[in-house]
Write a protein that holds these residues in place. Structure first.
Motif, PDB file in Angstrom:
ATOM      1  N   ALA A  13       0.832  -1.209   0.000  1.00  0.00           N
ATOM      2  CA  ALA A  13       0.000   0.000   0.000  1.00  0.00           C
ATOM      3  C   ALA A  13       0.867   1.260   0.000  1.00  0.00           C
ATOM      4  CB  ALA A  13      -0.931  -0.003   1.201  1.00  0.00           C
ATOM      5  N   LEU A  14       1.944   1.234   0.777  1.00  0.00           N
ATOM      6  CA  LEU A  14       2.883   2.354   0.767  1.00  0.00           C
ATOM      7  C   LEU A  14       3.487   2.542  -0.615  1.00  0.00           C
ATOM      8  CD1 LEU A  14       4.769   1.715   4.138  1.00  0.00           C
ATOM      9  CD2 LEU A  14       3.449   3.763   3.587  1.00  0.00           C
ATOM     10  N   LEU A  15       3.876   1.431  -1.235  1.00  0.00           N
ATOM     11  CA  LEU A  15       4.470   1.493  -2.572  1.00  0.00           C
ATOM     12  C   LEU A  15       3.493   2.080  -3.574  1.00  0.00           C
ATOM     13  CD1 LEU A  15       6.693   0.821  -4.606  1.00  0.00           C
ATOM     14  CD2 LEU A  15       5.722  -1.492  -4.761  1.00  0.00           C
ATOM     15  N   SER A  16       2.247   1.640  -3.540  1.00  0.00           N
ATOM     16  CA  SER A  16       1.250   2.136  -4.484  1.00  0.00           C
ATOM     17  C   SER A  16       1.051   3.641  -4.343  1.00  0.00           C
ATOM     18  CB  SER A  16      -0.080   1.402  -4.268  1.00  0.00           C
ATOM     19  OG  SER A  16      -1.037   1.806  -5.217  1.00  0.00           O
ATOM     20  N   GLY A  17       0.937   4.124  -3.104  1.00  0.00           N
ATOM     21  CA  GLY A  17       0.764   5.561  -2.887  1.00  0.00           C
ATOM     22  C   GLY A  17       1.937   6.372  -3.388  1.00  0.00           C
ATOM     23  N   LEU A  18       3.168   5.884  -3.129  1.00  0.00           N
ATOM     24  CA  LEU A  18       4.358   6.600  -3.574  1.00  0.00           C
ATOM     25  C   LEU A  18       4.474   6.604  -5.096  1.00  0.00           C
ATOM     26  CD1 LEU A  18       6.940   5.384  -0.904  1.00  0.00           C
ATOM     27  CD2 LEU A  18       5.927   7.674  -1.110  1.00  0.00           C
ATOM     28  N   LEU A  19       4.113   5.489  -5.723  1.00  0.00           N
ATOM     29  CA  LEU A  19       4.141   5.447  -7.182  1.00  0.00           C
ATOM     30  C   LEU A  19       3.237   6.520  -7.783  1.00  0.00           C
ATOM     31  CD1 LEU A  19       4.127   1.586  -7.889  1.00  0.00           C
ATOM     32  CD2 LEU A  19       5.994   3.202  -8.349  1.00  0.00           C
ATOM     33  N   TRP A  20       2.055   6.708  -7.190  1.00  0.00           N
ATOM     34  CA  TRP A  20       1.142   7.723  -7.704  1.00  0.00           C
ATOM     35  C   TRP A  20       1.674   9.135  -7.474  1.00  0.00           C
ATOM     36  CZ3 TRP A  20      -1.715   7.212 -11.481  1.00  0.00           C
ATOM     37  CH2 TRP A  20      -2.483   6.073 -11.707  1.00  0.00           C
ATOM     38  N   VAL A  21       2.311   9.365  -6.340  1.00  0.00           N
ATOM     39  CA  VAL A  21       2.884  10.695  -6.089  1.00  0.00           C
ATOM     40  C   VAL A  21       3.932  11.033  -7.131  1.00  0.00           C
ATOM     41  CG1 VAL A  21       4.255  12.075  -4.485  1.00  0.00           C
ATOM     42  CG2 VAL A  21       2.389  10.666  -3.611  1.00  0.00           C
ATOM     43  N   PHE A  22       4.823  10.083  -7.419  1.00  0.00           N
ATOM     44  CA  PHE A  22       5.900  10.350  -8.377  1.00  0.00           C
ATOM     45  C   PHE A  22       5.416  10.325  -9.824  1.00  0.00           C
ATOM     46  CE2 PHE A  22       8.506   8.785  -4.740  1.00  0.00           C
ATOM     47  CZ  PHE A  22       9.190   9.973  -4.517  1.00  0.00           C
TER      48      PHE A  22
END
Length: 553
Positions: A13-22
């Motif tokens: 879930a952390l990875l998914s959120g960070l991917l969207w930010v970048f």
């Protein structure tokens, strides 16, 4: 040591959120990351489906993604020059509302795939998401900022097919590619031999085919030869002591018009949002009432408009478009909108203010008003039911309270050219430009003031959305911003000329109005509408399957 699914889900879930930010414009702009950003969440959904995670645990992990994505891309909302409490409300409200809506989409679709129908649950997820985006494009709480299709806004060369589908097509594409990558990964894990590599062709094809189509459209689409000229003023007025200081308005306008004169005679001069700040004022009592400022029933008593008209006559430029703050008076007994406020000392009289544009030429003065108002600043939801809520409005433009608005309309420029003017937030809504172009607009003009957010991703993201409006409608777009980015965007969505952020300057450009009607202009947000209809259909099918069994569906 092997991690338990719960811990793995947290990391995913952390990875998914960070991917969207970048992946997002202004905070990374690495849009290809969005093509795999949902894959980690899809793994969590699979664990929920198979009973390795409870539904409650899975949805709670997905909330981590939504919070990170929203908080990481919308932090500019905390940058307004207000108290810390106001900053917190401005920032937290859209983050919480967006997180709630995204969580509802996730929870409902995951409930279906776990308890009723796996296939329908997986289909329902993107369909619900598209329906949610449609909802975010309409109503008093509209906020389409994070529509997935906006992720490619800085790379319009690769999404030229938005002229067919609009932003909704981009959202659907992102979902399909994410599903294809997830299916490929599951095949690699569970299969052996050549089959798993053959499956790799699915995500690759889904990526390359639309991009190839986009390149073919891009290279075959010919821009007409420019024949109209425009001068764009970027005045960089200070919000603290210039822009809304009534004593300085005449001298500020004269400076902007002098800058336009130096740039030379043109068909069009564009000044940014509320560049003419002359709200309506009343003097005297009921029997000797006099008006000054810009009133809808009388634009002749504004010193600033008189100055602008005189300048046009002297310099011979065709049309002047400027953002303005205007007012409408409602006499006693005249029906007024619910947001109109009483006039002190005049029993029964009311006034309603507008964020407007004033269009001046040698023959007439035309007023047009903003369509989509910013919740919490220009319009307070439910203030029509609870008038006291108007006191909660933020003062980010010389006035605190709900403003009036109107449906999108075209304006006529010199030479008989029809154009559409969008004020700031209006340019975030594809349906708005689609509607005015369908009604005859041959060019788009955006006036805005993004200085409230400072040098943050906010003004960059709104600017990138303007590129999509030009691409979707195949119209040239002229954009005037107080502090930037002022620019000319061609009908391919390319930025041909722009001024740097926070630099006082003038931009002279040439453009050609266009009359072609794209598929998106003709049919609008078909994908969104179909999704809204599919949601109840899919839910009914899922319930029927749950009650009657798989033999019936």
């Amino acid at each position: 040591m092997q991690l338990l699914p719960t811990r793995q889900a947290t990391l995913l879930a952390l990875l998914s959120g960070l991917l969207w930010v970048f992946a997002w414009p202004g905070t990374g702009a690495m849009w290809p990351l969005g093509l795999v950003a949902f894959v980690p969440l899809m793994q969590i959904a699979l664990w929920v489906q198979n009973g390795e995670l409870s539904l409650r645990e899975g949805v709670s992990k997905s909330i981590i993604t939504w919070v990170i994505w929203n908080a990481g891309t919308l932090y500019f909302l905390a940058g307004i020059e207000q108290s810390w409490s106001t900053r917190l409300i401005s920032y937290a409200t859209p983050v919480l509302i967006n997180t709630f809506l995204m969580s509802v989409c996730t929870a409902l679709s995951w409930f279906v795939l776990k308890h009723w129908s796996r296939a329908l649950g997986w289909i329902l997820w993107p369909v619900l998401w598209l329906a949610m985006e449609w909802l975010q494009h309409h109503g008093s709480l509209a906020f389409p900022w994070l529509a997935l299709g906006n992720a490619m806004a800085e790379h319009t060369q690769w999404v030229q097919w938005y002229s067919l589908t609009g932003v909704a097509g981009g959202t659907l594409w992102i979902w399909l590619v994410n599903f294809a990558f997830f299916f490929f990964m599951q095949t690699v894990i569970t299969s052996s031999g050549n089959r798993r590599w053959l499956v790799a062709g699915l995500p690759v094809g889904l990526i390359l085919l639309p991009m190839l189509v986009s390149q073919l459209i891009y290279r075959s689409f010919q821009l007409p030869k420019p024949w109209m000229s425009a001068v764009i003023i970027q005045p960089c007025l200070s919000l603290e002591d210039e822009k809304f200081n009534r004593d300085e308005q005449l001298s500020l306008l004269q400076k902007m018009l002098n800058d336009a004169a130096i740039a030379g005679k043109s068909d069009l001069v564009v000044l940014p949002e509320t560049a003419i700040f002359d709200p309506g004022r009343m003097h005297g009592n009921e029997n000797t009432l006099r008006f000054s400022g810009i009133w809808h029933h009388d634009t002749d008593n504004s010193e600033l408009l008189h100055e602008a008209r005189s300048w046009l006559k002297e310099h011979g430029s065709g049309t002047l478009i400027s953002g303005a703050f205007t007012s409408r008076f409602f006499a006693k007994g005249e029906e007024a909108p619910v947001y109109a406020v009483p006039v002190p000392g005049l029993a029964g009289a009311k006034v309603l203010h507008f964020n407007s544009v004033v269009v001046l030429d040698s023959l007439q003065t035309t007023l047009r008003h903003k369509t989509m108002l910013v919740a919490g600043v220009e319009q307070i939801p439910l203030a029509d039911v609870f008038p006291w809520m108007n006191q909660l409005a933020l003062d980010l433009g010389g006035y605190a309270g709900s403003l009036g608005n109107e449906p999108p309309q075209t304006i006529r420029l010199s030479g008989g050219i029809e154009a559409a003017v969008m004020i700031c937030y209006d340019s975030a809504f594809g349906w708005l430009s689609q509607e005015v172009v369908k009604n005859g607009a041959e060019a788009l003009v955006v006036v805005t003031n993004d200085a409230w957010w400072g040098d943050t991703p906010g003004y960059k993201q709104l600017f990138s959305m303007a590129r999509l409006r030009a691409l979707e409608t195949r119209r040239p777009l002229v954009r005037a911003a107080n502090n930037g980015i002022s620019a000319y965007i061609n009908a391919k969505g390319e930025v041909e000329h722009q001024l740097p952020w926070n630099m006082k300057s003038v931009l002279r450009i040439d453009f050609a109005p266009m009359q072609m009607i794209t598929m998106y202009v003709r049919y609008g947000d078909v994908i969104y509408r179909i999704s809204a209809w599919l949601v109840p259909i899919l839910l009914v099918l899922a319930v029927v399957r749950a009650k009657l069994g798989s033999r019936y569906i």
